[in-house]
Design a protein around this motif. Structure first.
Motif, PDB file in Angstrom:
ATOM      1  N   THR A 135      38.506  48.282  48.305  1.00 47.31           N
ATOM      2  CA  THR A 135      37.191  48.718  47.845  1.00 47.31           C
ATOM      3  C   THR A 135      36.470  47.595  47.108  1.00 47.31           C
ATOM      4  O   THR A 135      35.267  47.383  47.285  1.00 47.31           O
ATOM      5  N   GLU A 136      37.219  46.861  46.289  1.00 47.22           N
ATOM      6  CA  GLU A 136      36.615  45.810  45.473  1.00 47.22           C
ATOM      7  C   GLU A 136      36.360  44.520  46.249  1.00 47.22           C
ATOM      8  O   GLU A 136      35.376  43.823  46.001  1.00 47.22           O
ATOM      9  N   HIS A 137      37.255  44.186  47.193  1.00 49.61           N
ATOM     10  CA  HIS A 137      37.174  42.869  47.833  1.00 49.61           C
ATOM     11  C   HIS A 137      36.954  42.911  49.345  1.00 49.61           C
ATOM     12  O   HIS A 137      36.642  41.868  49.934  1.00 49.61           O
ATOM     13  N   GLU A 138      37.147  44.064  49.945  1.00 45.34           N
ATOM     14  CA  GLU A 138      37.035  44.227  51.398  1.00 45.34           C
ATOM     15  C   GLU A 138      37.784  43.111  52.138  1.00 45.34           C
ATOM     16  O   GLU A 138      38.983  42.996  51.974  1.00 45.34           O
ATOM     17  N   TRP A 139      37.078  42.266  52.918  1.00 47.60           N
ATOM     18  CA  TRP A 139      37.777  41.297  53.761  1.00 47.60           C
ATOM     19  C   TRP A 139      37.942  39.924  53.103  1.00 47.60           C
ATOM     20  O   TRP A 139      38.313  38.958  53.774  1.00 47.60           O
ATOM     21  N   ASP A 140      37.687  39.855  51.795  1.00 48.32           N
ATOM     22  CA  ASP A 140      37.857  38.585  51.072  1.00 48.32           C
ATOM     23  C   ASP A 140      39.344  38.407  50.730  1.00 48.32           C
ATOM     24  O   ASP A 140      39.794  38.743  49.631  1.00 48.32           O
ATOM     25  N   TYR A 141      40.086  37.887  51.681  1.00 47.69           N
ATOM     26  CA  TYR A 141      41.545  37.810  51.565  1.00 47.69           C
ATOM     27  C   TYR A 141      42.006  36.940  50.399  1.00 47.69           C
ATOM     28  O   TYR A 141      43.103  37.125  49.865  1.00 47.69           O
ATOM     29  N   LYS A 142      41.171  35.987  49.977  1.00 51.33           N
ATOM     30  CA  LYS A 142      41.564  35.099  48.884  1.00 51.33           C
ATOM     31  C   LYS A 142      41.680  35.838  47.550  1.00 51.33           C
ATOM     32  O   LYS A 142      42.421  35.415  46.657  1.00 51.33           O
ATOM     33  N   LYS A 143      40.919  36.933  47.414  1.00 45.22           N
ATOM     34  CA  LYS A 143      40.947  37.702  46.166  1.00 45.22           C
ATOM     35  C   LYS A 143      41.985  38.823  46.196  1.00 45.22           C
ATOM     36  O   LYS A 143      42.263  39.435  45.165  1.00 45.22           O
ATOM     37  N   ILE A 144      42.517  39.095  47.372  1.00 39.14           N
ATOM     38  CA  ILE A 144      43.575  40.115  47.488  1.00 39.14           C
ATOM     39  C   ILE A 144      44.905  39.393  47.305  1.00 39.14           C
ATOM     40  O   ILE A 144      45.542  38.959  48.270  1.00 39.14           O
ATOM     41  N   THR A 145      45.310  39.249  46.074  1.00 36.38           N
ATOM     42  CA  THR A 145      46.527  38.503  45.745  1.00 36.38           C
ATOM     43  C   THR A 145      47.587  39.433  45.184  1.00 36.38           C
ATOM     44  O   THR A 145      47.297  40.559  44.773  1.00 36.38           O
ATOM     45  N   TRP A 146      48.817  38.928  45.162  1.00 37.30           N
ATOM     46  CA  TRP A 146      49.901  39.714  44.584  1.00 37.30           C
ATOM     47  C   TRP A 146      49.674  39.963  43.097  1.00 37.30           C
ATOM     48  O   TRP A 146      49.977  41.046  42.592  1.00 37.30           O
ATOM     49  N   LYS A 147      49.107  38.985  42.390  1.00 43.35           N
ATOM     50  CA  LYS A 147      48.830  39.152  40.966  1.00 43.35           C
ATOM     51  C   LYS A 147      47.855  40.313  40.732  1.00 43.35           C
ATOM     52  O   LYS A 147      48.093  41.170  39.878  1.00 43.35           O
ATOM     53  N   ASN A 148      46.774  40.341  41.506  1.00 44.98           N
ATOM     54  CA  ASN A 148      45.815  41.438  41.390  1.00 44.98           C
ATOM     55  C   ASN A 148      46.442  42.773  41.785  1.00 44.98           C
ATOM     56  O   ASN A 148      46.167  43.811  41.165  1.00 44.98           O
ATOM     57  N   ALA A 149      47.277  42.736  42.823  1.00 41.94           N
ATOM     58  CA  ALA A 149      47.938  43.963  43.276  1.00 41.94           C
ATOM     59  C   ALA A 149      48.858  44.515  42.194  1.00 41.94           C
ATOM     60  O   ALA A 149      48.867  45.723  41.927  1.00 41.94           O
ATOM     61  N   TRP A 150      49.622  43.639  41.562  1.00 38.42           N
ATOM     62  CA  TRP A 150      50.560  44.079  40.533  1.00 38.42           C
ATOM     63  C   TRP A 150      49.835  44.628  39.303  1.00 38.42           C
ATOM     64  O   TRP A 150      50.232  45.658  38.742  1.00 38.42           O
ATOM     65  N   LEU A 151      48.765  43.960  38.878  1.00 36.84           N
ATOM     66  CA  LEU A 151      47.985  44.431  37.730  1.00 36.84           C
ATOM     67  C   LEU A 151      47.337  45.785  38.030  1.00 36.84           C
ATOM     68  O   LEU A 151      47.356  46.692  37.185  1.00 36.84           O
ATOM     69  N   THR A 152      46.791  45.914  39.226  1.00 35.14           N
ATOM     70  CA  THR A 152      46.164  47.183  39.626  1.00 35.14           C
ATOM     71  C   THR A 152      47.200  48.287  39.724  1.00 35.14           C
ATOM     72  O   THR A 152      46.945  49.437  39.336  1.00 35.14           O
ATOM     73  N   TYR A 153      48.368  47.944  40.218  1.00 33.52           N
ATOM     74  CA  TYR A 153      49.472  48.906  40.346  1.00 33.52           C
ATOM     75  C   TYR A 153      49.874  49.454  38.980  1.00 33.52           C
ATOM     76  O   TYR A 153      50.033  50.673  38.812  1.00 33.52           O
ATOM     77  N   LYS A 154      50.008  48.578  38.006  1.00 31.61           N
ATOM     78  CA  LYS A 154      50.394  49.017  36.657  1.00 31.61           C
ATOM     79  C   LYS A 154      49.301  49.876  36.031  1.00 31.61           C
ATOM     80  O   LYS A 154      49.594  50.875  35.363  1.00 31.61           O
ATOM     81  N   GLN A 155      48.047  49.504  36.260  1.00 34.39           N
ATOM     82  CA  GLN A 155      46.936  50.281  35.713  1.00 34.39           C
ATOM     83  C   GLN A 155      46.851  51.664  36.344  1.00 34.39           C
ATOM     84  O   GLN A 155      46.440  52.627  35.702  1.00 34.39           O
ATOM     85  N   ASN A 156      47.235  51.745  37.599  1.00 37.21           N
ATOM     86  CA  ASN A 156      47.130  53.010  38.343  1.00 37.21           C
ATOM     87  C   ASN A 156      48.405  53.842  38.316  1.00 37.21           C
ATOM     88  O   ASN A 156      48.480  54.865  39.001  1.00 37.21           O
ATOM     89  N   TRP A 157      49.382  53.405  37.569  1.00 37.80           N
ATOM     90  CA  TRP A 157      50.684  54.086  37.587  1.00 37.80           C
ATOM     91  C   TRP A 157      50.574  55.576  37.243  1.00 37.80           C
ATOM     92  O   TRP A 157      51.017  56.442  38.003  1.00 37.80           O
ATOM     93  N   LYS A 158      49.945  55.867  36.111  1.00 36.76           N
ATOM     94  CA  LYS A 158      49.865  57.260  35.663  1.00 36.76           C
ATOM     95  C   LYS A 158      48.974  58.089  36.584  1.00 36.76           C
ATOM     96  O   LYS A 158      49.360  59.171  37.039  1.00 36.76           O
ATOM     97  N   ARG A 159      47.764  57.592  36.871  1.00 35.79           N
ATOM     98  CA  ARG A 159      46.838  58.332  37.719  1.00 35.79           C
ATOM     99  C   ARG A 159      47.388  58.485  39.136  1.00 35.79           C
ATOM    100  O   ARG A 159      47.255  59.545  39.752  1.00 35.79           O
ATOM    101  N   GLY A 160      48.000  57.434  39.651  1.00 36.66           N
ATOM    102  CA  GLY A 160      48.538  57.492  41.002  1.00 36.66           C
ATOM    103  C   GLY A 160      49.625  58.537  41.152  1.00 36.66           C
ATOM    104  O   GLY A 160      49.647  59.302  42.117  1.00 36.66           O
TER     105      GLY A 160
END
Length: 205
Positions: A48-73
């Motif tokens: 949703t945030e980056h669409e096809w911008d593969y350079k911004k879809i990183t493991w670091k961003n994924a891990w941070l987003t994962y931790k933030q979404n833990w409870k809601r997810g």
């Protein structure tokens, strides 16, 4: 022209594979049961945030987003999974009994299961676009289900194609299926999300 088109195709395939692998890895890291919900939210939000911008879809961003979404997810997945298991068990009991009444009940329960699946998908999309409480998020997801028949048809058709291709080529589960389903949900709900954003903007003026 052809070179640019091939590059765009390659980038899109790369993003889909990347998101799907992130989903699998995050799910496993969460021991599957408490990892799958946050993993779904994570890949949905990243696209949703980056669409096809593969350079911004990183493991670091994924891990941070994962931790933030833990409870809601886990809350979202737990609610929908619990309801689906309850309805699914009742459907299992219902199909054991013959009769017109129970046949009607079977179709009704199947519809409810379908409704839960679609509203869960919409909940993921809406969470990535709006900051709201869990109860309001679920309410809005149910409203979205009934908001536009053609949007629902496009979603069913898109997911149906993905599942059919996955059935023919099971290896796609590892490299594409989950990410493709999330991307289809995001694109089919885009117009509805824009309507909500315009409504909120108008109310805020």
């Amino acid at each position: 022209m052809i070179g640019e088109m091939l590059e765009n195709v390659f980038i899109r395939c790369y993003v889909i594979i990347k998101l799907n692998l992130y989903f699998i890895l995050l799910t496993v890291m969460g021991l599957i049961v408490v990892g799958i919900g946050p993993a779904f939210l994570t890949i949905n939000q990243l696209f949703t945030e980056h669409e096809w911008d593969y350079k911004k879809i990183t493991w670091k961003n994924a891990w941070l987003t994962y931790k933030q979404n833990w409870k809601r997810g886990n809350s979202l997945f737990g609610i929908y999974a619990g309801l689906s298991l309850f309805i699914g068990y009742n459907l299992y009991l219902s199909v054991q009994v013959q009769g017109i009444l129970f046949l009607v009940i079977d179709f009704l329960l199947v519809f409810v299961l379908f409704c839960l699946f679609v509203t869960y998908s919409y909940s993921l999309v809406l969470h990535s676009r709006f900051d709201m409480g869990l109860a309001n998020l679920i309410k809005l997801a149910f409203i979205t289900f009934y908001s536009n028949f053609f949007m629902l048809v496009k979603l069913i058709f898109g997911i149906g194609i993905v599942l059919f291709i996955t059935y023919k080529f099971p290896g796609l589960i590892m490299f594409a299926t989950m990410a493709l389903i999330q991307i289809i949900c995001i694109f089919t709900a885009k117009q509805w999300v824009s309507i909500i954003e315009d409504k909120l903007a108008a109310d805020g003026e």
